[in-house]
Scaffold this motif. Structure first.
Motif, PDB file in Angstrom:
ATOM      1  N   HIS A 136      23.917  28.818 -11.662  1.00 20.60           N
ATOM      2  CA  HIS A 136      25.332  28.660 -12.029  1.00 20.60           C
ATOM      3  C   HIS A 136      26.220  28.284 -10.839  1.00 20.60           C
ATOM      4  CE1 HIS A 136      24.289  29.811 -16.004  1.00 20.60           C
ATOM      5  NE2 HIS A 136      23.770  30.949 -15.595  1.00 20.60           N
ATOM      6  N   GLY A 137      25.556  27.974  -9.713  1.00 24.48           N
ATOM      7  CA  GLY A 137      26.285  27.495  -8.541  1.00 24.48           C
ATOM      8  C   GLY A 137      25.778  26.100  -8.197  1.00 24.48           C
ATOM      9  N   ASP A 138      24.699  26.066  -7.379  1.00 22.19           N
ATOM     10  CA  ASP A 138      24.200  24.787  -6.845  1.00 22.19           C
ATOM     11  C   ASP A 138      23.830  23.786  -7.942  1.00 22.19           C
ATOM     12  OD1 ASP A 138      24.383  26.444  -4.693  1.00 22.19           O
ATOM     13  OD2 ASP A 138      22.276  26.317  -4.097  1.00 22.19           O
ATOM     14  N   TRP A 139      23.314  24.275  -9.073  1.00 17.38           N
ATOM     15  CA  TRP A 139      22.782  23.362 -10.090  1.00 17.38           C
ATOM     16  C   TRP A 139      23.699  23.227 -11.297  1.00 17.38           C
ATOM     17  CZ3 TRP A 139      17.385  26.165  -9.845  1.00 17.38           C
ATOM     18  CH2 TRP A 139      16.799  25.897  -8.607  1.00 17.38           C
ATOM     19  N   GLU A 140      24.948  23.545 -11.127  1.00 16.88           N
ATOM     20  CA  GLU A 140      25.884  23.431 -12.234  1.00 16.88           C
ATOM     21  C   GLU A 140      27.067  22.612 -11.751  1.00 16.88           C
ATOM     22  OE1 GLU A 140      26.199  26.898 -15.051  1.00 16.88           O
ATOM     23  OE2 GLU A 140      28.221  26.894 -14.202  1.00 16.88           O
ATOM     24  N   THR A 141      27.555  21.726 -12.606  1.00 14.34           N
ATOM     25  CA  THR A 141      28.583  20.780 -12.182  1.00 14.34           C
ATOM     26  C   THR A 141      29.969  21.215 -12.649  1.00 14.34           C
ATOM     27  OG1 THR A 141      26.958  19.011 -12.290  1.00 14.34           O
ATOM     28  CG2 THR A 141      29.289  18.360 -12.288  1.00 14.34           C
ATOM     29  N   HIS A 142      30.885  21.326 -11.697  1.00 10.05           N
ATOM     30  CA  HIS A 142      32.301  21.573 -11.998  1.00 10.05           C
ATOM     31  C   HIS A 142      33.120  20.630 -11.126  1.00 10.05           C
ATOM     32  CE1 HIS A 142      31.406  25.205 -14.331  1.00 10.05           C
ATOM     33  NE2 HIS A 142      30.440  25.409 -13.445  1.00 10.05           N
ATOM     34  N   GLU A 143      33.941  19.829 -11.736  1.00  9.53           N
ATOM     35  CA  GLU A 143      34.707  18.832 -10.960  1.00  9.53           C
ATOM     36  C   GLU A 143      36.159  18.832 -11.421  1.00  9.53           C
ATOM     37  OE1 GLU A 143      33.437  16.593  -8.747  1.00  9.53           O
ATOM     38  OE2 GLU A 143      31.290  16.354  -9.218  1.00  9.53           O
ATOM     39  N   THR A 144      37.046  18.598 -10.478  1.00 11.31           N
ATOM     40  CA  THR A 144      38.436  18.335 -10.844  1.00 11.31           C
ATOM     41  C   THR A 144      38.753  16.924 -10.374  1.00 11.31           C
ATOM     42  OG1 THR A 144      38.937  20.654 -10.517  1.00 11.31           O
ATOM     43  CG2 THR A 144      40.811  19.164 -10.666  1.00 11.31           C
ATOM     44  N   LEU A 145      39.039  16.049 -11.322  1.00  9.63           N
ATOM     45  CA  LEU A 145      39.197  14.625 -11.012  1.00  9.63           C
ATOM     46  C   LEU A 145      40.572  14.144 -11.471  1.00  9.63           C
ATOM     47  CD1 LEU A 145      35.720  13.587 -12.479  1.00  9.63           C
ATOM     48  CD2 LEU A 145      36.258  13.947 -10.056  1.00  9.63           C
ATOM     49  N   THR A 146      40.937  12.962 -11.018  1.00 12.55           N
ATOM     50  CA  THR A 146      42.176  12.355 -11.507  1.00 12.55           C
ATOM     51  C   THR A 146      41.810  11.075 -12.261  1.00 12.55           C
ATOM     52  OG1 THR A 146      43.339  13.218  -9.586  1.00 12.55           O
ATOM     53  CG2 THR A 146      44.463  11.511 -10.863  1.00 12.55           C
ATOM     54  N   ALA A 147      42.248  10.997 -13.496  1.00 15.08           N
ATOM     55  CA  ALA A 147      41.931   9.814 -14.306  1.00 15.08           C
ATOM     56  C   ALA A 147      42.649   8.593 -13.739  1.00 15.08           C
ATOM     57  CB  ALA A 147      42.346  10.046 -15.751  1.00 15.08           C
ATOM     58  N   ASP A 148      41.995   7.438 -13.776  1.00 12.75           N
ATOM     59  CA  ASP A 148      42.646   6.223 -13.257  1.00 12.75           C
ATOM     60  C   ASP A 148      43.678   5.714 -14.280  1.00 12.75           C
ATOM     61  OD1 ASP A 148      41.399   4.702 -15.227  1.00 12.75           O
ATOM     62  OD2 ASP A 148      39.880   3.870 -13.874  1.00 12.75           O
ATOM     63  N   SER A 149      44.245   4.564 -14.008  1.00 18.14           N
ATOM     64  CA  SER A 149      45.365   4.105 -14.837  1.00 18.14           C
ATOM     65  C   SER A 149      44.937   3.777 -16.270  1.00 18.14           C
ATOM     66  CB  SER A 149      46.012   2.878 -14.187  1.00 18.14           C
ATOM     67  OG  SER A 149      45.005   1.873 -14.038  1.00 18.14           O
ATOM     68  N   SER A 150      43.614   3.660 -16.512  1.00 19.16           N
ATOM     69  CA  SER A 150      43.133   3.451 -17.882  1.00 19.16           C
ATOM     70  C   SER A 150      42.569   4.743 -18.471  1.00 19.16           C
ATOM     71  CB  SER A 150      42.052   2.374 -17.911  1.00 19.16           C
ATOM     72  OG  SER A 150      42.494   1.220 -17.250  1.00 19.16           O
ATOM     73  N   GLY A 151      42.706   5.834 -17.737  1.00 21.16           N
ATOM     74  CA  GLY A 151      42.216   7.120 -18.246  1.00 21.16           C
ATOM     75  C   GLY A 151      40.762   7.403 -17.890  1.00 21.16           C
ATOM     76  N   TYR A 152      40.160   6.559 -17.048  1.00 21.49           N
ATOM     77  CA  TYR A 152      38.740   6.738 -16.727  1.00 21.49           C
ATOM     78  C   TYR A 152      38.495   7.800 -15.650  1.00 21.49           C
ATOM     79  CZ  TYR A 152      36.873   2.894 -19.484  1.00 21.49           C
ATOM     80  OH  TYR A 152      36.477   2.103 -20.522  1.00 21.49           O
ATOM     81  N   VAL A 153      37.420   8.584 -15.838  1.00 17.97           N
ATOM     82  CA  VAL A 153      36.864   9.411 -14.746  1.00 17.97           C
ATOM     83  C   VAL A 153      35.372   9.111 -14.681  1.00 17.97           C
ATOM     84  CG1 VAL A 153      38.547  11.298 -14.835  1.00 17.97           C
ATOM     85  CG2 VAL A 153      36.498  11.393 -16.283  1.00 17.97           C
ATOM     86  N   SER A 154      34.821   9.227 -13.489  1.00 17.29           N
ATOM     87  CA  SER A 154      33.379   9.024 -13.303  1.00 17.29           C
ATOM     88  C   SER A 154      32.828  10.182 -12.499  1.00 17.29           C
ATOM     89  CB  SER A 154      33.109   7.729 -12.539  1.00 17.29           C
ATOM     90  OG  SER A 154      33.580   6.636 -13.274  1.00 17.29           O
ATOM     91  N   PHE A 155      31.662  10.641 -12.843  1.00 13.84           N
ATOM     92  CA  PHE A 155      31.024  11.677 -12.017  1.00 13.84           C
ATOM     93  C   PHE A 155      29.526  11.707 -12.290  1.00 13.84           C
ATOM     94  CE2 PHE A 155      29.946  15.073 -15.016  1.00 13.84           C
ATOM     95  CZ  PHE A 155      30.655  14.659 -16.137  1.00 13.84           C
ATOM     96  N   THR A 156      28.809  12.358 -11.374  1.00 19.44           N
ATOM     97  CA  THR A 156      27.385  12.603 -11.543  1.00 19.44           C
ATOM     98  C   THR A 156      27.218  14.103 -11.763  1.00 19.44           C
ATOM     99  OG1 THR A 156      26.861  10.779 -10.076  1.00 19.44           O
ATOM    100  CG2 THR A 156      25.125  12.425 -10.434  1.00 19.44           C
ATOM    101  N   GLY A 157      26.530  14.459 -12.817  1.00 16.48           N
ATOM    102  CA  GLY A 157      26.430  15.896 -13.113  1.00 16.48           C
ATOM    103  C   GLY A 157      25.050  16.304 -13.568  1.00 16.48           C
ATOM    104  N   PHE A 158      24.784  17.581 -13.486  1.00 17.58           N
ATOM    105  CA  PHE A 158      23.512  18.098 -14.016  1.00 17.58           C
ATOM    106  C   PHE A 158      23.522  17.981 -15.540  1.00 17.58           C
ATOM    107  CE2 PHE A 158      23.541  19.957  -9.790  1.00 17.58           C
ATOM    108  CZ  PHE A 158      22.221  19.740  -9.409  1.00 17.58           C
ATOM    109  N   LYS A 159      22.341  17.722 -16.094  1.00 21.29           N
ATOM    110  CA  LYS A 159      22.257  17.509 -17.542  1.00 21.29           C
ATOM    111  C   LYS A 159      22.555  18.794 -18.305  1.00 21.29           C
ATOM    112  CE  LYS A 159      18.968  13.760 -16.875  1.00 21.29           C
ATOM    113  NZ  LYS A 159      17.528  13.373 -16.857  1.00 21.29           N
ATOM    114  N   GLY A 160      23.313  18.639 -19.377  1.00 22.05           N
ATOM    115  CA  GLY A 160      23.665  19.809 -20.170  1.00 22.05           C
ATOM    116  C   GLY A 160      24.942  19.563 -20.956  1.00 22.05           C
ATOM    117  N   GLY A 161      25.541  20.637 -21.427  1.00 23.12           N
ATOM    118  CA  GLY A 161      26.771  20.544 -22.201  1.00 23.12           C
ATOM    119  C   GLY A 161      27.991  20.681 -21.305  1.00 23.12           C
TER     120      GLY A 161
END
Lengths: 411, 411
Positions: free
Chosen positions: A360-385
Motif C-alpha cells: 500500500h506504499g511502494d506498489w500503489e499509485t497515488h497522484e495529484t495532477l493538473t488537467a491540461d487545457s483539454s482536461g487531459y491527465v496522463s500517468f503510469t500506475g500499478f494495475k488495479g482499480g
C-alpha cells in the motif's frame, strides 16, 4: 545476485491518458485531479481460516477478538484461502461445515477479497470414513465431492487448489489413507486428470491450481506429464514453508526459472517466514518438529521483516507470478511457529508494516495532477482499480493495460 | 358483530405536515410531491425457517427454489421467526447450528426484516441429551443456553419467544422431557421468572414474549401471576392454529378483550388458516392428526383468503396488537396442512394476493400532492418509513406520530 532486484515492475504497471470531463460534460481544464489506486490486480493473499472461525464462534469475546484480527488482515490483503480439508469439512459423511464456510466466503467477497478453496484432493487431513470403501467408491466420492463443493461455491470462490502434494501422494507412507490408495492404484497423472476434469466441468471459469511443497525436478516432471496429458492447469502452485530458514535469492531465482518455463502463471500458495529460531535442518517432515513453545524474538522479527520484503519484491518483479499467499496471518498456528504478521494477541509485528509499506506504499499509485487545457491527465500506475477526483466530482476506472479514454465525473 | 370491522385504523396512522425544501434550501413551492410509504411500523410476520435452509443447502436446485420462495416471502413481510428449538439447534451438546442460523438472521436483517427467535425454553422439541442431568443441572444449562444464544444474536435478533406453552408445561404427559421435569419441580412462575431474567439480563433492549396456544382463563391467570411476580414480559404471545376451523369474530374479539386487559402489547405469534378440509373437532392435540396427504382445494383457497382478510383486519384494527405472524409460508409444513400463502411449488394462492392487497394496498400510503406556495404538504399516512420525491430530488423520513417538520431534498 542482490543487484537483480531492481524494481523491474513495468509488467505490473500501465499508462493511462484520461480526458476528465466535469459532470456537465465540459473538460476539467486546469483542474487539480487526484488519482488514487483503491485495489490491486495482483493477488496479495493470506490464509483466512479465521474468517470461518469468526462465522462459527458463539463467544462474544472471541468474536470481537477475531473481528479485530480480520480487520487488520483486510487492511493488507485482497485474496484469502479458505479450508476445504475433506476430513474437517465433512467430519461425518454427509455432514459438512458448509454454512460457516459459505458465510466466511460471502463475508470476504463483500469486502472485496477474492477467495481460493484449499484443497479439493489431498492425502493428508482426509476423511477417515472414506477408508471403509473400495478404491472405486473412494474415487467416485472424491469426484462427487468436487462437483458438490465447486458447484455450491461457484458464485463466491473463483480459485481452487484442486490437488495438493501429488509428488509424494502415492508413496506417502506415514499412515494409511483413502487418497494414497487411489493414487497408488490409478497413478498420479490419471488421478490428477480426473480431479481437474471434475472441477473444470463444474466451473469452467475457475482458476485451477496444482500445488506442491516439492520444488525438485520431480514436480517439474509431473507438470510436464500433466500438460502432455492436457490437464487444464491454470496456474502452478508453489509452497514455500521456510521454517528451516529463508530460501534466499539463489534458490528463489532457481525455482522461478525452472517453473516459469511452462509459460503458466505461478502462484506462491503457502509462504512461511518465521520470526524466531529456525527449525534444525535434519528435520525432513516439518510435522515432526513438535515443540511446547516457539517464541518470536526481536532479532527474529527484524529478520522476518527483511526476508519478507526481499522475497515479495523478487516475486512481484517476476512477470509470471500472479499471487503470493502467506500461510499464517498470526503466530502460533501451524507447528506453533512465530510465522505471522501479528502476534497471537493481534499486535502487529515489523513484517506487517514492512509488507504494508510495499503493497500500500511502494506498489500503489497515488497522484495529484493538473488537467491540461483539454482536461487531459496522463500517468503510469500499478494495475488495479482507481478513483479520479476533482472538486466537481469523482469517478472510477480499472487500469488493466495501457488506456486512453474519456471519463465523466459524477457529482 | 361483522359491523365492528369498520377500518378503525386511526391508531395505525399519523398526520404529517412537511415543508419540502429544494436541494438549494428554497421551498418547493407549487411542486408535485410524491409521498411513498416504503416500510411499516406494524410487524407483518411469517415463519422464515427456510432462510436457514437456504443458508444450509449445498444443492443448487434447492437453493434456487428456496431463493425464489424467500423472494415472494420478502414481498409480503417485514418480520420473520427463526427456529431455536433446543433439540434441533443443539442436537449434540455443544454442537449447534449457529452458523446457518446466524447467516439466515443476517440475510433477513440486510433485507429490512426484523427477526424473532423461537423459543428459548419449551418442553417440546427439547434436547434429549439434557435428560441425563439432575434438575439443578438442567436449569443451569437452560439459563446458560439463554445467555449464550441471546448474547450471540444480540445484533440481529431483537425479539424472543422466551418460553413457550407454559400452561401445559408441568402437566405435559406425552413423554418425559427435561423441561417438564424442572417446571414440575420449580413451578410455572419461578421457572418463567428465571428464564425471563436470563434473557433480560443478556439483552435489556430485546422484546421478550411469553407464548401459548392455550387462550383460556388458565393463561390469563398465569399472566396475572407473572406480572404480580414482576416478570418483565414485553408482549403477550397468542397462538392461533386454526386447523379445526376459523375461530370467527366472536372468539377473536373475546380473546382480544380478555388479553388486552393487562395493558401489554399483543402479538399473534403463530397463525394458521388452512385452504383444505378442516381437521375433525374431536382431535385434541393437533399433532395426533397424521395424514398421508392434506390437499388444498379451490373452495378452501377462497375461504382461506376471506378468513385471512377478516382476521388480519380485526387484528390490525385493535390498538394493542403489534404483530401478526402466519406460521407457514408454504403448504405442506406442519401436519402437512395446506396452510401457506403459496403451494409447495411456490405458486401463489388467493390468500397471498389478499394479504398483499391489505398490507401493500389498503394499509400503505402513497400520495401525489402539490406543495403550497411555502412548500408545505400535509397528509395522513400509515406509520412507517417514507420517501418524498419531486423533480428536484428526494429524501426519507419516518412517520411514528403526528409530525411537523422541514425536509431538505437531496439531488
Amino acid at each position: 545476485m542482490g543487484g537483480v532486484i531492481m524494481n523491474q515492475l513495468n509488467h505490473r504497471q500501465a499508462n493511462a491518458r484520461i480526458q476528465v470531463l466535469n459532470p456537465d460534460g465540459s473538460p476539467a481544464a486546469g483542474r487539480t485531479v487526484s488519482i488514487d489506486q483503491v485495489s490491486h490486480q495482483f493477488l496479495f493473499g493470506c490464509g483466512a481460516f479465521d474468517a470461518v472461525e469468526l462465522m462459527r464462534t458463539q463467544d462474544d469475546r472471541k468474536r470481537t477478538f477475531l473481528q479485530e484480527r480480520m480487520e487488520k488482515w483486510l487492511k493488507l490483503f485482497n485474496y484469502g484461502t479458505l479450508p476445504f480439508y475433506w476430513g474437517r469439512y465433512e467430519p461425518e459423511e454427509g455432514k459438512t461445515v458448509y454454512p460457516e464456510t459459505m458465510a466466511a466466503a460471502r463475508w470476504l467477497r463483500e469486502r472485496g477479497v477474492q477467495v481460493k478453496g484449499h484443497p479439493l484432493c489431498w492425502h493428508t487431513a482426509c476423511a477417515p470414513w472414506l477408508m471403509q470403501y473400495s478404491n472405486d467408491e473412494i474415487l467416485r466420492r472424491q469426484l462427487e465431492r468436487i462437483h458438490r463443493d465447486v458447484s455450491a461455491f461457484k458464485d463466491v470462490i473463483g480459485l481452487w487448489d484442486v490437488i495438493n502434494e501429488v509428488v509424494i501422494m502415492p508413496v506417502f507412507d506415514k499412515y494409511d489413507n483413502a487418497i494414497t490408495r487411489i493414487c497408488r492404484e490409478l497413478g498420479r497423472v490419471p488421478l490428477v486428470k480426473a480431479v481437474f476434469a471434475a472441477a473444470k466441468e463444474t466451473d469452467p471459469d475457475a482458476v485451477l491450481l496444482i500445488n506442491d511443497f516439492n520444488t525438485s525436478k520431480a514436480y517439474e516432471h509431473l507438470i510436464e506429464d500433466l500438460l502432455e496429458a492436457e490437464v487444464p492447469i491454470s496456474a502452478i502452485g508453489i509452497q514455500s514453508h521456510q521454517h528451516q530458514g529463508y530460501w534466499g535469492l539463489e534458490k528463489l531465482y532457481n525455482v522461478l526459472e525452472r517453473f516459469s518455463r511452462f509459460g503458466l502463471p505461478i502462484h506462491f500458495t503457502e509462504n512461511t517466514l518465521i520470526s524466531g529460531d529456525i527449525m534444525p535442518a535434519h528435520i525432513v517432515d516439518l510435522n515432526d518438529w513438535q515443540v511446547e513453545e516457539w517464541p518470536s524474538t526481536p532479532e527474529g522479527e527484524d529478520r522476518q521483516a527483511r526476508e519478507i520484503s526481499e522475497m515479495y519484491s523478487v516475486l512481484f518483479s517476476h512477470p509470471q507470478v500472479e499471487a503470493i499467499t502467506t500461510w499464517d496471518f498470526n503466530d502460533g498456528c501451524w507447528l506453533k511457529a512465530p510465522s505471522g504478521f501479528v502476534h497471537q494477541d493481534n499486535s502487529e509485528k515489523p513484517s506487517y508494516h514492512a509488507l504494508n509499506q510495499l503493497i500500500h506504499g511502494d506498489w500503489e499509485t497515488h497522484e495529484t495532477l493538473t488537467a491540461d487545457s483539454s482536461g487531459y491527465v496522463s500517468f503510469t500506475g500499478f494495475k488495479g482499480g482507481y478513483t479520479v477526483r476533482t472538486d466537481a466530482g469523482s469517478a472510477g476506472f480499472t487500469l488493466e493495460k495501457d488506456l486512453h479514454q474519456q471519463l465523466t465525473l459524477n457529482d
